[in-house]
Write an enzyme that holds these catalytic residues in place. Sequence first.
Site, PDB file in Angstrom:
ATOM      1  N   LYS A   1       7.273 100.985 -37.358  1.00 15.95           N
ATOM      2  CA  LYS A   1       7.872 100.063 -36.382  1.00 15.95           C
ATOM      3  C   LYS A   1       8.037 100.770 -35.045  1.00 15.95           C
ATOM      4  O   LYS A   1       8.686 101.808 -34.962  1.00 15.95           O
ATOM      5  CB  LYS A   1       9.248  99.566 -36.849  1.00 15.95           C
ATOM      6  CG  LYS A   1       9.748  98.429 -35.957  1.00 15.95           C
ATOM      7  CD  LYS A   1      11.213  98.124 -36.140  1.00 15.95           C
ATOM      8  CE  LYS A   1      12.121  99.014 -35.332  1.00 15.95           C
ATOM      9  NZ  LYS A   1      11.954  98.911 -33.856  1.00 15.95           N
TER      10      LYS A   1
ATOM     11  N   GLU B   1      14.686 113.017 -36.713  1.00 17.75           N
ATOM     12  CA  GLU B   1      14.600 113.845 -35.501  1.00 17.75           C
ATOM     13  C   GLU B   1      15.474 113.151 -34.473  1.00 17.75           C
ATOM     14  O   GLU B   1      15.160 112.053 -34.022  1.00 17.75           O
ATOM     15  CB  GLU B   1      13.134 113.943 -35.058  1.00 17.75           C
ATOM     16  CG  GLU B   1      12.870 115.148 -34.198  1.00 17.75           C
ATOM     17  CD  GLU B   1      12.823 114.803 -32.733  1.00 17.75           C
ATOM     18  OE1 GLU B   1      13.890 114.902 -32.072  1.00 17.75           O
ATOM     19  OE2 GLU B   1      11.738 114.426 -32.258  1.00 17.75           O
TER      20      GLU B   1
ATOM     21  N   CYS C   1      14.433 114.165 -26.168  1.00 20.92           N
ATOM     22  CA  CYS C   1      15.513 114.610 -27.053  1.00 20.92           C
ATOM     23  C   CYS C   1      15.774 116.104 -26.860  1.00 20.92           C
ATOM     24  O   CYS C   1      16.874 116.573 -27.085  1.00 20.92           O
ATOM     25  CB  CYS C   1      15.197 114.274 -28.495  1.00 20.92           C
ATOM     26  SG  CYS C   1      13.516 114.645 -28.919  1.00 20.92           S
TER      27      CYS C   1
ATOM     28  N   GLU D   1      24.784 113.501 -24.954  1.00 22.23           N
ATOM     29  CA  GLU D   1      23.390 113.349 -24.545  1.00 22.23           C
ATOM     30  C   GLU D   1      23.300 112.189 -23.550  1.00 22.23           C
ATOM     31  O   GLU D   1      23.680 111.055 -23.858  1.00 22.23           O
ATOM     32  CB  GLU D   1      22.524 113.049 -25.773  1.00 22.23           C
ATOM     33  CG  GLU D   1      21.058 112.982 -25.427  1.00 22.23           C
ATOM     34  CD  GLU D   1      20.175 112.770 -26.648  1.00 22.23           C
ATOM     35  OE1 GLU D   1      20.505 111.929 -27.490  1.00 22.23           O
ATOM     36  OE2 GLU D   1      19.129 113.444 -26.734  1.00 22.23           O
TER      37      GLU D   1
HETATM   38  P1  ADP Z   1      17.973 104.200 -28.113  1.00 25.46           P
HETATM   39  O1  ADP Z   1      19.452 104.056 -28.252  1.00 25.46           O
HETATM   40  O2  ADP Z   1      17.610 105.298 -27.223  1.00 25.46           O
HETATM   41  O3  ADP Z   1      17.245 102.922 -27.828  1.00 25.46           O
HETATM   42  P2  ADP Z   1      17.641 104.097 -30.904  1.00 25.46           P
HETATM   43  O4  ADP Z   1      17.993 105.228 -31.791  1.00 25.46           O
HETATM   44  O5  ADP Z   1      18.567 102.935 -30.839  1.00 25.46           O
HETATM   45  O6  ADP Z   1      17.412 104.702 -29.492  1.00 25.46           O
HETATM   46  O7  ADP Z   1      16.197 103.531 -31.252  1.00 25.46           O
HETATM   47  C1  ADP Z   1      15.160 104.263 -31.828  1.00 25.46           C
HETATM   48  C2  ADP Z   1      14.457 103.400 -32.836  1.00 25.46           C
HETATM   49  O8  ADP Z   1      15.368 103.028 -33.849  1.00 25.46           O
HETATM   50  C3  ADP Z   1      13.882 102.089 -32.292  1.00 25.46           C
HETATM   51  O9  ADP Z   1      12.638 101.837 -32.924  1.00 25.46           O
HETATM   52  C4  ADP Z   1      14.910 101.074 -32.730  1.00 25.46           C
HETATM   53  O10 ADP Z   1      14.367  99.772 -32.894  1.00 25.46           O
HETATM   54  C5  ADP Z   1      15.332 101.634 -34.064  1.00 25.46           C
HETATM   55  N1  ADP Z   1      16.659 101.194 -34.532  1.00 25.46           N
HETATM   56  C6  ADP Z   1      17.746 100.872 -33.784  1.00 25.46           C
HETATM   57  N2  ADP Z   1      18.769 100.514 -34.572  1.00 25.46           N
HETATM   58  C7  ADP Z   1      18.342 100.600 -35.850  1.00 25.46           C
HETATM   59  C8  ADP Z   1      18.942 100.374 -37.138  1.00 25.46           C
HETATM   60  N3  ADP Z   1      20.209  99.984 -37.260  1.00 25.46           N
HETATM   61  N4  ADP Z   1      18.193 100.599 -38.242  1.00 25.46           N
HETATM   62  C9  ADP Z   1      16.921 101.020 -38.141  1.00 25.46           C
HETATM   63  N5  ADP Z   1      16.291 101.238 -36.968  1.00 25.46           N
HETATM   64  C10 ADP Z   1      16.991 101.036 -35.837  1.00 25.46           C
END
Ligand code: ADP
Length: 496
Positions: free
Chosen positions: A188, A264, A298, A395
Amino acid sequence: MPLSVQLKTPITGEFTQPTGLWINNEWVEGVDKKSFEVINPTTEEVICSVSEATEKDVDLAVAAARKAFNGVWRTTTPQQRGIYLLKLAELAEKNLDLLAAVESLDNGKSITMARGDVGAVVGCLRYYGGWADKIEGKTIDINHETFHYTRQEPIGVCGQIIPWNFPLLMLAWKIGPALATGNTIVLKTAEQTPLSGLVFANLVKEAGFPPGVLNIISGIGKIAGAALSAHLDVDKIAFTGSTVVGRAIMKAAASSNLKKVTLELGGKSPNIVFNDADIEQAISWVNFGIYYNHGQCCCAGSRVYVQEGIYDKFIAAFKARAEQNAVGDPFDENTFQGPQVSQLQYDRIMGYIEEGKKDGATVEAGGERHGDKGYFIKPTIFTNVTPDMKIMREEIFGPVVAVAKFKTEEEVVALGNDSAYGLAAAVHTKDLNTAIRVSNDLRAGTVWVNSYNLLHHQLPFGGYKESGIGRELGEAALANYTQNKSVSIRLGGPLF
Ligand code: ADP
């Protein structure tokens, strides 16, 4: 909802942008026919809409990956897996300009940086293509009555969730080792940047991968990402993103089927400059360490510690250097820094800048938006930052650096390690003994000496402490996508 749209960039002219979900080597619409808009961070305008995967689409993609894993992929030889990966690398190289242009359009990174990313994608896929037929077990000699060997078997169906800061590169880091070792994948992309992954998906079929081996879907984290992490038929989940989402993924894995997890996550990496450093060089690397990819790394060197003997000289020169960074249109070949990826990220970063000002840190450079359109923020330097301030602890994921002065090596090692994170660090000095001593003492997965951000697919990358679990890249990543099977054979004779 159409399965593709015509788009245009200054580099490619008109091209066909897929907008569907890539499942079983075919473009399909989501079962619920939902979609979401993709925003251009440079203009704040909608680029197009793409299909949104919901739980039902995740189920279909996982079923396709399971069927491929149990069927055709099991009997595909390791050598053939390598050939597919090498072909995929070749196709990515052939389409380098298109992939880079889509990345710049969607993510906002400068075209020169985007080309560098795609070059690294090619290198990474080739590297893991080379590994595919070199995954070996052992024979283990225990006694005369038995024979024992081990196999390094694939884990199975892997869910892979990637972020928006390096959309294609994170895709390559994830799929390379997983495919080389014989896993199948549902990947995804991040909802902010789905476009380059969709262009890349077309290459998967062209490279010859059988249907279902690599499925690529666009979707929202809390819906599709959560469904993938909690899925009962996913054997492993690999994630790159924020620490807070990393925790949610680990919880989902624990409370579903205890799928294997690699993470990561975030960082707040120290970049340490000693009195005896080559100051010109150190400034270049400190500048690149924080402002590369607009600070959306990161491993960004977001805490800079400068020894007192060179502090004033360093700050004056660093300020001049940061102000020279070309901020602007990602499609201008001279641009170094484009816009932040989204309104949300822009607001978060500006929030941190306000906190820094309120807490009494000094703004030496930047501290405000750039221009009047797009999510641009000027390269920002804060000095007089104390260890307790939010801008030194959290961060920020933007072009904002916190600088502090130190006296002794012992003091700076303690300051460097004073963080919940441990992804990366750097040391600038001409003294080899200092470089090695401090590198050994810093609790981080990567330490650069007299450089920064030099990542390579042959070198493992990952975090100490709350920066992650497991390693990506290098031979180390193979261990995250294989499980050991011990086979024991009794060579006849009585039971006891
Ligand atoms: P940011 O806050 O910088 O957008 P995230 O960690 O929220 O970074 O997003 C990184 C990835 O994790 C994206 O592909 C996002 O769709 C996915 N993501 C966000 N929330 C969830 C969740 N609760 N479960 C699984 N994947 C998630």
